[in-house]
Write a protein that holds these residues in place. Structure first.
Motif, mmCIF file in Angstrom:
data_model
loop_
_atom_site.group_PDB
_atom_site.id
_atom_site.type_symbol
_atom_site.label_atom_id
_atom_site.label_comp_id
_atom_site.label_asym_id
_atom_site.label_seq_id
_atom_site.Cartn_x
_atom_site.Cartn_y
_atom_site.Cartn_z
ATOM 1 N N ASP A 98 9.587 -5.372 2.933
ATOM 2 C CA ASP A 98 9.704 -3.965 2.556
ATOM 3 C C ASP A 98 9.293 -3.762 1.099
ATOM 4 O OD1 ASP A 98 10.919 -1.243 3.465
ATOM 5 O OD2 ASP A 98 11.854 -1.608 1.514
ATOM 6 N N ALA A 99 9.719 -4.671 0.230
ATOM 7 C CA ALA A 99 9.345 -4.597 -1.184
ATOM 8 C C ALA A 99 7.847 -4.790 -1.369
ATOM 9 C CB ALA A 99 10.119 -5.645 -1.987
ATOM 10 N N ARG A 100 7.295 -5.801 -0.709
ATOM 11 C CA ARG A 100 5.861 -6.076 -0.800
ATOM 12 C C ARG A 100 5.043 -4.869 -0.346
ATOM 13 N NH1 ARG A 100 3.563 -11.021 2.758
ATOM 14 N NH2 ARG A 100 4.252 -12.351 1.006
ATOM 15 N N ALA A 101 5.443 -4.288 0.787
ATOM 16 C CA ALA A 101 4.690 -3.165 1.330
ATOM 17 C C ALA A 101 4.825 -1.918 0.465
ATOM 18 C CB ALA A 101 5.146 -2.879 2.761
ATOM 19 N N HIS A 102 6.027 -1.644 -0.031
ATOM 20 C CA HIS A 102 6.198 -0.459 -0.884
ATOM 21 C C HIS A 102 5.383 -0.594 -2.173
ATOM 22 C CE1 HIS A 102 8.859 2.304 1.104
ATOM 23 N NE2 HIS A 102 9.738 1.358 1.393
ATOM 24 N N LEU A 103 5.307 -1.792 -2.730
ATOM 25 C CA LEU A 103 4.483 -1.966 -3.925
ATOM 26 C C LEU A 103 3.020 -1.711 -3.599
ATOM 27 C CD1 LEU A 103 4.601 -2.765 -6.942
ATOM 28 C CD2 LEU A 103 4.013 -5.088 -6.236
ATOM 29 N N TRP A 104 2.564 -2.191 -2.444
ATOM 30 C CA TRP A 104 1.182 -1.956 -2.018
ATOM 31 C C TRP A 104 0.868 -0.466 -1.965
ATOM 32 C CZ3 TRP A 104 -3.231 -4.648 -0.948
ATOM 33 C CH2 TRP A 104 -4.215 -4.000 -0.199
ATOM 34 N N TYR A 105 1.801 0.298 -1.428
ATOM 35 C CA TYR A 105 1.585 1.735 -1.275
ATOM 36 C C TYR A 105 1.932 2.536 -2.528
ATOM 37 C CZ TYR A 105 0.707 1.061 3.708
ATOM 38 O OH TYR A 105 0.173 0.676 4.912
ATOM 39 N N GLY A 106 2.300 1.854 -3.600
ATOM 40 C CA GLY A 106 2.570 2.539 -4.856
ATOM 41 C C GLY A 106 3.946 3.134 -4.984
ATOM 42 N N ASP A 107 4.851 2.770 -4.065
ATOM 43 C CA ASP A 107 6.220 3.292 -4.104
ATOM 44 C C ASP A 107 7.096 2.323 -4.895
ATOM 45 O OD1 ASP A 107 5.251 5.258 -2.324
ATOM 46 O OD2 ASP A 107 5.752 3.999 -0.600
ATOM 47 N N LYS A 108 7.007 2.365 -6.207
ATOM 48 C CA LYS A 108 7.644 1.354 -7.049
ATOM 49 C C LYS A 108 9.160 1.393 -6.975
ATOM 50 C CE LYS A 108 3.803 1.170 -10.324
ATOM 51 N NZ LYS A 108 3.360 1.464 -11.711
ATOM 52 N N ASN A 109 9.745 2.573 -6.897
ATOM 53 C CA ASN A 109 11.207 2.654 -6.847
ATOM 54 C C ASN A 109 11.766 1.959 -5.611
ATOM 55 O OD1 ASN A 109 11.324 4.096 -9.249
ATOM 56 N ND2 ASN A 109 11.323 6.086 -8.226
ATOM 57 N N GLU A 110 11.123 2.207 -4.468
ATOM 58 C CA GLU A 110 11.576 1.580 -3.229
ATOM 59 C C GLU A 110 11.345 0.070 -3.271
ATOM 60 O OE1 GLU A 110 9.726 4.230 -3.500
ATOM 61 O OE2 GLU A 110 10.593 5.852 -2.310
ATOM 62 N N ALA A 111 10.206 -0.347 -3.844
ATOM 63 C CA ALA A 111 9.934 -1.779 -3.975
ATOM 64 C C ALA A 111 10.992 -2.445 -4.850
ATOM 65 C CB ALA A 111 8.541 -1.991 -4.565
#
Length: 484
Positions: A251-264
């Motif tokens: 989930d962290a890896r994917a959120h960072l990919w999509y630019g969602d830093k807070n969720e990552a």
């Protein structure tokens, strides 16, 4: 138009490899799914079969770990007029390159088809699953693995995330049937990944023993010194199954990919701060002791890995004979890759300068070298890394507030015995330092290419890239998907 995803879904029966005890995953029989899902053991074997497929040489056993994906960033020396050279030049129109990416694409979606068959049978034959928690665990692992594979398909074949309109649309396949699978938008694909992950984490959290026991315990069920005493080993060896923390790490890896830093940040922090009953960290960064113990693949850091009983042969066939090598002088590694620190554990322990039969010399990485005989549960390092603790620290370095991110990077570097670091003056400088660590840390694992693509890193920042290469992160749609 012929749609490849529809071709292999036309089969009426799906075959799965059964297995011996989980640490000895070797196919011994094939059972049609009409019989496969008539017992609880059938569901367990079917899921084990998916892990077997995932470690095939066409995907995570080779091409998406140390071969094709690493050639894209020139990790290895190449010979003129070969497939590896065409990969280093981003020559996606070369027939051998086309065939290679067709195979990877096909096997990944083939694995998804197996997962979808299990998921559908879980619902239609739920009455078979009478053991408390078995339905939830099997379904959670299938959903999360489906998300993992689809996400990697997007990272490889999809657009650069900062420009989602320029690149391929892909199908997110959720059913095992005869229907054509339509390609969907970048945002819709993203939503499916996180929907699968959210459902998976909710399902597995009450039942995953890794939330209660340490990784050392679940790797050694009923063993001496282990407090984990399961009556069924299906829930053992969670380091080699899609466990709760692997889902959060993904989930962290994917959120960072999509630019969602807070969720990552939230997901990565949950993993790195997870504690055992004694208050110690559940997932520690490796130390020099791991390298001294010849645990070069750092299994102590594996949040998720694939057991590879044949890793010794893999090393001999690919590295022992220097088929995969980098440079003929020690300075290629010590100076160009690691910066000649003189202290970095990876610099001093991870590579070997060998002399070949013809008298030439070559730098060979030891990452996949293992002892094949006389090993115990704790010294069996035959494991392909899919998600490691170190990546979570690098994710946090990017995703956390700036000062906190710098501290995460420093913590990681200290663990690798390179603590000295001038504080980055701003966020872009911090990210540049993180990218350097991806390159050093995940050499031969495939994650560096994805970091380069995610950040759209320019050619001048890609170490070892050929002068004549034109860097291109946008793979064409595989011809198996587009050819009439």
């Amino acid at each position: 138009m012929k749609n490849y995803l529809n071709l292999f879904l036309l089969t009426g029966a799906l075959f799965f490899s059964a297995c011996n005890k989980f640490l000895d995953i070797v196919p011994k029989t094939q059972v049609p799914d009409v019989e496969q899902f008539s017992t609880e053991q059938g569901f367990k074997d079917a899921l084990a079969g998916v892990y077997i497929i995932a470690k095939s040489s066409e995907t995570y056993g080779k091409e998406l770990s140390f071969s094709t994906i690493e050639h894209l960033i020139s990790s290895w020396d190449v010979t003129a007029n070969t497939l590896p050279q065409q990969l280093t030049l981003f020559n996606y129109g070369h027939v051998d390159v086309i065939n290679r990416f067709n195979t990877i694409f096909s096997v990944q979606y083939y694995t998804v088809a197996h997962l979808n068959s299990i998921l559908q049978n879980l619902e239609s034959r739920r009455s078979v699953l009478i053991t408390p928690g078995l339905y939830e665990v099997v379904k959670a692992e299938c959903l999360a693995l489906r998300a993992y594979i689809h996400f990697d398909l997007m990272r490889l074949y999809g657009p650069v995330p900062s420009d989602p309109t320029n690149g391929n649309k892909l199908a997110y396949v959720t059913l095992f049937n005869r229907e054509i699978n339509q390609r969907i938008s970048f945002e819709a694909f993203k939503a499916n990944i996180f929907a699968d992950l959210e459902e998976a984490t909710n399902l597995i959290k009450p039942f995953d023993p890794l939330l209660t026991y340490s990784m050392a315990d679940v790797r050694n069920p009923n063993g001496s010194g282990s407090s984990f005493k399961p009556t069924d080993n299906f829930l053992s060896y969670r380091n080699m199954r899609m466990n709760y923390y692997a889902m959060k790490a993904l989930d962290a890896r994917a959120h960072l990919w999509y630019g969602d830093k807070n969720e990552a940040y939230v997901s990565a922090k949950e993993v790195v701060e997870a504690k055992n009953a004694d208050g110690g960290l559940k997932f520690k960064l490796a130390s020099g002791a791991d390298y001294t113990a010849t645990n070069y693949v750092l299994t102590t850091e594996h949040i998720l890995g694939l057991y590879a009983f044949d890793m010794g042969k893999t090393y001999t066939d690919n590295f022992g004979n220097a088929n995969f090598k980098k440079g003929t002088a020690a300075t290629t590694i010590t100076s160009q890759l690691y910066g000649n620190t003189g202290t970095d554990f990876r610099e001093s322990s991870l590579w070997n300068l060998i002399t070949l039969a013809n008298g030439s010399r070559a730098n060979v990485i030891r990452k996949y070298w293992v002892t094949t005989d006389n090993v115990t549960v704790t010294t069996d390092y035959k494991q392909i890394p899919l998600i490691r603790t170190s990546e979570l620290y690098l994710i946090l370095a990017e995703a956390a507030p700036f000062a906190e991110g710098v501290n995460y990077l420093k913590t990681f570097r200290i663990a690798r015995n390179i603590g000295a670091l001038t504080n980055p003056i701003d966020y872009p400088t911090l990210v540049q330092e993180v990218v350097k660590e991806y390159r050093k840390e995940f050499y031969g694992e495939g994650q560096s290419y994805y970091a380069y693509k995610r950040l759209n890193v320019p050619k001048q920042q890609i170490l070892f890239v050929p002068a004549t290469a034109v860097v291109n992160y946008l793979l064409p749609m595989p011809t198996v998907e587009t050819t009439n």
